[in-house]
Write an enzyme that holds these catalytic residues in place. Structure first.
Site, PDB file in Angstrom:
ATOM      1  N   CYS A 129       0.818  -1.027   0.002  1.00 48.10           N
ATOM      2  CA  CYS A 129       0.042   0.171  -0.111  1.00 48.10           C
ATOM      3  C   CYS A 129       0.877   1.332  -0.011  1.00 48.10           C
ATOM      4  CB  CYS A 129      -0.962   0.084   1.266  1.00 48.10           C
ATOM      5  SG  CYS A 129      -0.140  -0.417   2.812  1.00 48.10           S
ATOM      6  N   HIS A 231      -2.697   6.538   4.472  1.00 48.54           N
ATOM      7  CA  HIS A 231      -1.493   6.680   4.599  1.00 48.54           C
ATOM      8  C   HIS A 231      -0.599   7.983   4.155  1.00 48.54           C
ATOM      9  CE1 HIS A 231      -1.188   2.560   5.926  1.00 48.54           C
ATOM     10  NE2 HIS A 231      -0.505   2.050   4.995  1.00 48.54           N
TER      11      HIS A 231
END
Length: 327
Positions: A129, A231
């Site tokens: 990710c 994130h």
């Protein structure tokens, strides 16, 4: 008839597969939802119908049952079942780390190297990710010649699955070695002998493979932060070529699925709560690094469960379908 299996359909990423598939309305005629024995029989409402979750077994892919499969059920499950699916004529798009660095398995981010997906041998790997969002913006600037990259990541607890979210919401530390509430943990995945974590090494090695450039010097520090989703990354890039900041912003603006939010006079820059639920990679705080020649700093935020996992995999599947159907 085109058929697709969703493996790990009851998990955090698996359920997001379903959400993204509903939004994008792919030309799939039949879906089958697969999960572990404990989820067998669970009812999931998807695309206007109630689906009964089937148990994933070694016979699930018999008789060329599926054309495609989206996997997000962990590395061990992928290592066992993805090759079985591939042997039965199914193209697997796998979200685990099981196959990412294998030479004969393409590691694909559609905005960067979708052509690699068409060179598969039955398995396509979805990158980590934190790597996905980084390479989308690096690819937009690679013509300047990327010499060195320094990653500092601030990764949400959702990247650790449901248990990570529980640790944040209930102030426990069942998933993490310490409580995540009020703490930043410089520790994602296991520590290796060289002092780096496995997550940091993933970012380093995956970036080189996706950009097809083993000469880039890369280092990383990955930190888990008390944020539920999305994130954030501070990315420092050193180029071989000189650049103009306005040209950098233009290059980023012109690339598919990159959104530039960069107006410090109005406090405009990407933040988690704005990016949550979106599929693009958001960048801001774009400024020159005066400590080195041709240095650049960028702040980057993306939804790690969507673009960092489910959406990226579905984008790959979309491209495979378009080629198959001649679109």
């Amino acid at each position: 008839m085109i058929t697709c299996a969703i493996v790990g359909a009851t998990g955090l990423v698996g359920s997001t597969f379903l959400k993204v598939l509903e939004e994008r309305q792919l030309k799939i005629d039949k879906y089958v939802l697969l999960a572990s024995k404990k989820s067998k029989g669970k009812i999931i409402h998807f695309l206007g119908e109630d689906y009964v979750v089937e148990e994933l077994t070694e016979n699930s892919f018999d008789h060329n049952r599926f054309d495609y499969a989206l996997f997000s059920a962990g590395g061990d499950t992928s290592k066992t079942f993805a090759p079985i699916a591939a042997r039965n004529g199914c193209i697997v798009i796998d979200n685990s780390s099981a196959f990412r660095m294998k030479d004969d398995v393409p590691l694909v981010v559609p905005e960067v190297n979708i052509q690699k997906a068409f060179q598969n041998h039955g398995i396509i790997a979805n990158p980590n990710c934190s790597t996905i969002q980084a390479v989308v913006l690096l690819n937009a600037l690679k013509e300047l010649g990327i010499k060195r990259v320094v990653y500092n990541t601030y990764q949400a607890v959702s990247g650790a699955g449901h248990k990570g979210i529980v640790d944040l919401e209930e102030n426990t530390n069942k998933k993490f070695p310490y409580q995540i509430v009020n703490n930043c943990l410089p520790h994602i995945d296991i520590f290796l002998e060289n002092g780096y974590t496995k997550e940091e090494v993933k970012m380093i090695e995956e970036t080189k493979k996706i950009l097809d450039d083993s000469n880039i010097k890369i280092t990383a520090t990955c930190v888990r932060v008390p944020v539920k989703n999305c994130h954030s990354e501070s990315i420092n890039i050193e180029f071989y070529e000189e650049f103009d900041i306005l040209d950098i912003k233009q290059k980023l603006n012109l690339k598919e699925n990159i959104v530039v939010l960069d107006d410090i006079s109005r406090n405009i820059y990407p933040i988690n709560t704005f990016v949550d639920g979106k599929d693009e990679v958001f960048v801001g705080r774009i400024r020159r690094d005066f400590s080195v020649k041709n240095g650049l700093n960028i702040w980057c935020v993306a939804d790690n469960i969507r673009k960092g996992a489910a959406t990226n995999a579905v984008q790959i599947l979309e491209n495979l379908l378009e080629k198959r159907l001649g679109n």
